[in-house]
Scaffold this active site. Structure first.
Site, PDB file in Angstrom:
ATOM      1  N   HIS A 288       0.878  -1.187   0.000  1.00 23.57           N
ATOM      2  CA  HIS A 288       0.000   0.000   0.000  1.00 23.57           C
ATOM      3  C   HIS A 288       0.910   1.230   0.000  1.00 23.57           C
ATOM      4  CE1 HIS A 288      -3.443   2.416   0.535  1.00 23.57           C
ATOM      5  NE2 HIS A 288      -3.776   2.153   1.779  1.00 23.57           N
ATOM      6  N   HIS A 327      -2.578  -2.428  -9.821  1.00 23.22           N
ATOM      7  CA  HIS A 327      -3.492  -1.823  -8.860  1.00 23.22           C
ATOM      8  C   HIS A 327      -4.748  -2.665  -8.803  1.00 23.22           C
ATOM      9  CE1 HIS A 327      -5.885   1.205  -6.802  1.00 23.22           C
ATOM     10  NE2 HIS A 327      -4.737   1.755  -6.478  1.00 23.22           N
ATOM     11  N   ASP A 383       2.607   5.320  -7.065  1.00 19.17           N
ATOM     12  CA  ASP A 383       3.881   5.207  -6.359  1.00 19.17           C
ATOM     13  C   ASP A 383       5.080   5.038  -7.274  1.00 19.17           C
ATOM     14  OD1 ASP A 383       3.058   5.529  -3.761  1.00 19.17           O
ATOM     15  OD2 ASP A 383       2.300   3.490  -3.660  1.00 19.17           O
TER      16      ASP A 383
END
Ligand code: ACO
Length: 457
Positions: A288, A327, A383
């Protein structure tokens, strides 16, 4: 027209398929009994509890759904954030993330998430003032941070110190009082950057810098982080803006792991500081919020552009993951990653180019052209590039999830309040399918057989 209680965005409501024959029901036939059940469909969804009537005997518990990791279960109705993962769409309260990132500020977006509308000028000024009034932390919290070991992970320190706030603000337990909720929301949004900066200063052994309320939200944060002996720290406007945009991009993402933790823990009616600590703990994990830290570790392990094909090969052989890719919801390019990629150029103009950018670009280039990633719809997520920017701005990798937590706090509190005000919500308590032993009698210690403990325990 949107039904009462339907998502407020017309665009979104239009996407809920309407029945062509006027019947909004699902007919289920149980082949074990031959019985048929007609179950209402609402928003393209059935209520899991409607399945409980499906049983063989009257005293059976009734049918449940099995959905580990909640791949296909809506746990709430929400009006905050809308994502279309296939199309790569993200909107806060109906506003596209791209527009908010370009035109708004983080505090404006925080207001939008929490109150549902963009603030007017006077509302914004009051909101900014309310936040500024709460940026200081109690001196004992400073002592609490002092107690951590010199090499403690900043995220561990942040989680613990947010939880500790609940012991300073005991009024926070009055979660049914709107005024108390409002105050705790001010405190959380205001104090997160201060806590984050203090844990950073502790880990690098520098004295704490107190908030400067003449500065903007991100400017004050940069000042608390990086000011040395100068009388007035000069915040670089490009970096200040970049940080603000990064906070906007991370502010909310509907029912992700940490937000679900916030809602689940908050559903026990614990105070919001304790619930936020739980949410931050969920964010800490490498799958995460810890992913951008993992991306940088991965990039430094790859070392150079020429090693990228060999690395991709190992990923395809199942010997690790391409961090910052994939994702649960996006099966397309993460819209936040697009904004960040553009932002990176602006930041690198000021800081100099992060040498690992070339490795990242090469990874993206090869992966987006590779059957393995195409078939699984694996694209860069938020990210993939954020860590490169943070590193160029001078943040050590273990501060990355802390930065994420600052931005996400507004989303957490908005979702927490929505959960509390939703009359359909109760304490979160999933069911299970029990596959353990049936009834057996207690055996005295001396009479127990030596059972082998499974290797993974
Ligand atoms: N690299 C290589 N293969 C991957 C990756 C990846 N990053 N992500 C998924 N896959 C593969 C899986 O091995 C699996 O392949 P298989 O069908 O052959 O078994 C398939 O794609 C589906 O993967 P799942 O694990 O079922 O997907 P899930 O939705 O559970 O996982 C997750 C999503 C956790 C984000 C995953 O893509 C991942 O681990 N990515 C890397 C970590 C990361 O970047 N996390 C940040 C997410 S964004 C955020 O939290 C802010």
């Amino acid at each position: 027209m949107a039904k009462p209680g339907a998502p407020s965005s017309l665009d979104q409501a239009e996407q809920i398929p309407q029945p062509t024959n006027g019947r909004n029901t699902l007919t289920i036939k149980d082949d074990r009994t031959g019985k048929q059940y007609v179950i209402p469909i609402e928003y393209d969804t059935i209520h899991a509890t409607d399945l409980r009537q499906i049983k063989i005997k009257d005293d059976d518990f009734g049918m449940m759904t099995y959905d580990p990791a909640f791949l296909n279960t809506a746990a709430c109705k929400s009006r905050i954030t809308y994502i279309d993962g296939d199309k790569g769409i993200l909107r806060y309260r109906g506003y596209p993330i791209e527009q908010l990132a370009e035109k708004s500020t983080y505090l404006e977006v925080a207001y939008l998430l929490i109150y549902g509308e963009l603030p007017t000028k006077s509302q914004y000024e009051k909101w900014m003032n309310d936040i500024k009034m709460h940026t200081l932390i109690h001196e004992n919290i400073k002592k609490f941070v002092d107690g951590f070991h010199y090499d403690a992970h900043p995220m561990g320190m942040l989680i613990s110190s947010v939880a500790a706030l609940s012991t300073f603000y005991t009024d926070a337990k009055h979660i049914s009082d709107p005024e108390s909720r409002k105050l705790q929301i001010f405190r959380l949004v205001a104090k997160m950057p201060t806590l984050a900066a203090f844990v950073f200063r502790h880990s690098v052994g520098r004295p704490y810098v107190y908030p400067d309320n003449d500065l903007s939200y991100p400017g004050n944060f940069l000042n608390m982080l990086f000011r040395m002996t100068e009388l007035k720290y000069k915040v670089d406007p490009v970096l200040e803006h970049a940080l603000d945009v990064l906070f906007i991009l991370h502010a909310d993402h509907e029912q992700n792991c940490s937000t679900s933790a916030m809602r689940n823990v908050g559903s026990s009616h614990v105070d919001p500081f304790s619930a936020t600590a739980a949410a931050a703990a969920a964010l800490y994990g490498p799958l995460h919020g810890g992913a951008n830290e993992a991306v940088l570790l991965m990039l430094s392990e790859i070392g150079s552009k020429s090693n990228v094909p060999a690395f991709i090969k190992t990923v395809k052989e199942g010997k690790g993951r391409l961090m910052g890719f994939g994702h649960r919801v996006y099966k397309n390019y993460d819209p936040r990653a697009k904004v960040i990629k553009k932002l990176a150029d602006e930041v690198f103009e000021v800081t100099g180019r992060n040498p690992m950018l070339d490795i990242a670009l090469e990874l993206e280039h090869i992966a987006l052209d590779d059957e393995y990633f195409i078939k699984r719809k694996l694209y860069p997520n938020v990210d993939f590039y954020s860590g490169l920017i943070y590193q160029a701005m001078g943040f050590p990798v273990d501060m990355f999830p802390v930065l994420f937590a600052i931005g996400r706090t507004s989303g957490w509190v908005a979702q927490w309040q929505e959960m509390l005000l939703d009359p359909e919500q109760k304490i979160a308590r999933p069911r299970q399918i029990f596959l353990g032993p049936g009834l057996r009698d207690y055996v005295m210690m001396g009479k127990r057989a030596e059972e082998k403990v499974p290797k993974n325990l």
